[in-house]
Design a protein around this motif. Structure first.
Motif: not given
Length: 202
Positions: A89-112
């Motif tokens: 549950a912690l892994v999922k929470e951290v990973t998904e929040k990390l992707l959202i934080l990355l989305s303004p910086i690397t939008p296409f990779i984060a989306e994929e």
């Protein structure tokens, strides 16, 4: 790293209606290990930092630096905790929040990666994550300063403060200097999160 975390979290967290709420409750009830607490606290600190840097100051460099600190801690968690003992549950929470934080910086990779994690809605349409001020605040411990085994001073520092920083604080303490100035320092013994003992020749 992100792909491995996605695979690990996978279906195991589907039984949890809200992994984020579950982990927050585990944190506040003291049920996480010390490394899990450190990782979850770092997540909230990173959300706070990236939010301020990107959405307020438009400073991407410092935001990326904060994200890398979180990534390094994720690597540490991956290396030190075996797969069967990882808090999914912690892994999922951290990973998904990390992707959202990355989305303004690397939008296409984060989306994929976001879609690969099984999310149907675009990452660019999900709400920006909130952070908890209480969780983001550094956890402090009292460090005792000793000279030849005798208490001379103390200070509150963040958990995990490096030994060299503890030494610097101790040697700059006026109360410690009263017993070390003009004397030869033989050695400095640091017990992490507890004390430093400075041994001097009289």
């Amino acid at each position: 790293l992100v792909v491995k975390n996605i695979e690990l979290a996978g279906s195991k967290t589907k039984v949890l209606k809200d992994p984020g709420k579950y982990i927050k409750d585990e944190f506040k009830n003291g049920k996480l290990s010390s490394l899990e607490r450190e990782l979850y606290r770092k997540l909230h600190q990173t959300i706070k930092k990236v939010t301020e840097d990107i959405l307020t100051r438009f400073n991407f460099n410092t935001a990326i630096s904060a994200i890398m600190e979180l990534v390094n801690l994720i690597y540490k968690y991956q290396e030190e905790v075996t797969a069967g003992k990882k808090n999914v549950a912690l892994v999922k929470e951290v990973t998904e929040k990390l992707l959202i934080l990355l989305s303004p910086i690397t939008p296409f990779i984060a989306e994929e990666l976001w879609l690969k994690a099984g999310n149907e809605r675009s990452i660019h349409k999900v709400p920006w994550p909130d952070y908890d001020h209480e969780i983001a605040r550094e956890e402090l411990v009292t460090i005792v300063f000793q000279v030849n085994g005798k208490l001379r001073d103390r200070i509150d520092l963040p958990v995990g403060t490096p030994p060299e920083e503890i030494e610097r604080y101790a040697l700059s303490s006026r109360k410690v200097k009263n017993f070390t100035e003009g004397k030869e320092i033989v050695k400095k013994i640091v017990v992490p999160n507890k004390l430093i003992n400075i041994v001097v020749k009289n």
